[in-house]
Design an enzyme around this catalytic site. Sequence first.
Site, PDB file in Angstrom:
ATOM      1  N   CYS A  90     -27.768  21.016  20.573  1.00 53.76           N
ATOM      2  CA  CYS A  90     -27.967  19.564  20.500  1.00 53.76           C
ATOM      3  C   CYS A  90     -27.178  18.885  21.614  1.00 53.76           C
ATOM      4  CB  CYS A  90     -27.581  19.074  19.107  1.00 53.76           C
ATOM      5  SG  CYS A  90     -27.887  17.316  18.792  1.00 53.76           S
ATOM      6  N   LEU A  91     -26.345  17.927  21.286  1.00 52.90           N
ATOM      7  CA  LEU A  91     -25.544  17.226  22.277  1.00 52.90           C
ATOM      8  C   LEU A  91     -24.612  18.178  23.017  1.00 52.90           C
ATOM      9  CD1 LEU A  91     -24.772  14.547  23.528  1.00 52.90           C
ATOM     10  CD2 LEU A  91     -23.298  14.089  21.577  1.00 52.90           C
TER      11      LEU A  91
END
Length: 589
Positions: free
Chosen positions: A321-322
Amino acid sequence: MPQTQAHALPVESHPAQAPAKHSAPNDSDRALHATLAPLTGGLSPTALSLAYADWLAHLFWAPARRLDLAHDALRRASQLAEAAVKPGPPWALIAPQPQDRRFAGPEWLQPPFNLMAQGFLLTEEWWHDATTGIRGVSRQNEKIVEFSVRQMLDVFAPSNFAGTNPEVIRRTLDSEGGNLAAGLGNWWEDLRQSMSHETDLKQDFEVGRDVAVTPGKVVYSNDLIELIQYAPATAEVRPEPILIVPAWIMKYYILDLSPHNSLVRFLVAQGFTVFMISWRNPTAKDRDIALEDYRRLGVLAAIETVGAIVPDQPIHAVGYCLGGTLLSIAAAAMSRDGDTRLKSITLFAAQTDFTEAGELTLFINESQVAFLEDVMWKHGVLDASQMAGAFQMLRSNDLVWSRMVRDYLMGERSEPNDLMAWNADATRMPYRMHSEYLRKLFLDDDLAEGRYVVDGRAIALSDIHTPMFVVGTLRDHVAPWRSAFKIHLLADAEITFCLTGGGHNAGIVSPPSPKARGYQVMTKQADGPYVGPDHWIEQAPHAEGSWWTEWVQWLGARSGEPVPPPRTGLPGVNPDELPDAPGRYVLQA
């Protein structure tokens, strides 16, 4: 911030530049916006107003379109009235979409409930037609209007009310009202837990006891991270270590849940040495931590530590993800500077181009970002509840209304599981970092367009020549797979793209089992021709089972022959004196 080190390597600090001071009137305006935020659900009233003004103005100057909509409304009403007088087969007028489970029960096939459901679906369809395709309306404003109208309509779905939901009526008659009594009890328990900020899930799945239990040691810590080195599970291991960079919007142990679905445990069982970053949960005093701090004190500090523990070996770097976005930034800067410490790069549901970031982009425009900045400016962080609310809005039927019907009207509870417990163990985001993330990545797309600056110079993802394994999930509402797929246009590397079923979390936590979702996978060589996502999904071979096994085979093909496991911890440190995993940071509320 006080330094909290467990035998830390010296890492140059990069103090975040303090935000520019604002005049008193500007601060007053910010305080006003922060006060309004709870009343608007964190959405900018200006952004909503401008979107509706754009839609209404263009609709006003389209009289022919308004006439078509009026005729269409009359036609639908006439069809519904005729169906009420002369009932036909179920769903003769309109049928629910395959992903719409609100009317899936057999009770909805019976009159008058089938008619009510069709009436609601016809209304939804009419409003969709009324809010889309209006010539001249900007794409962003059209999406905001369509989304917000859909959210409002969802409130009034007949499935949400006891008197118009045949499944609830049947359950009430069969249980003599017991379901409603149980639902009231569920509502009271949820209210109590929301006021105390505690959930039973945390008791059922305690970190370090039930989840995050793979043996390991905290081998390094600084103000932002703890680095966990997991104990080997095989007599020999691959020489190249794996470093996992999770997102700091979540606790790392989504990748080390229960023993049966822990990716970390799976990797060490396959003969890999695994390191995991565990991010500290920021508080208001961390308001000025920058995105650059996450790169330097997070990814780079971890790479330095892993290199000291497993010297002379390149690293298989993994970002989720991030964390995958941050890893891409770090990798591009390393490639630009001739740093060859990465053997491969794996991205789980991570975006590097944010132009097609799904319905999350509805919340990302200049007005919305400025409004959100004012909220964070007051509190120093973006609270976990605000982020959770935004994600729930994206899937309100699944995450809000269906849950309320099940819990409060049917009187049922979902069987608790480790993923639910992890999801309830939320984190916060520092004011400055999140503002930079929204502006530089989401709003301006600086990373994809070569404007993102590291150490005073711009970086380009095209400098990455390291082989990549990129995972997208078919029903991802946070990082849509077509958005993750855009890495093909950016990195100058061999890219193996894997598309698996499930959503942003469940699609990644997909261990080998008879219930594994299956996946598609195909490799593009660095000098190979580009294949767009529509053609890719037609051409990529299907495979049964879990994509975890595919990835391990990919890693194995890019790893050396097994060797004895490396030492635990930095040279000169007694491993027995190191703190046990999962460490302290993951326990912070």
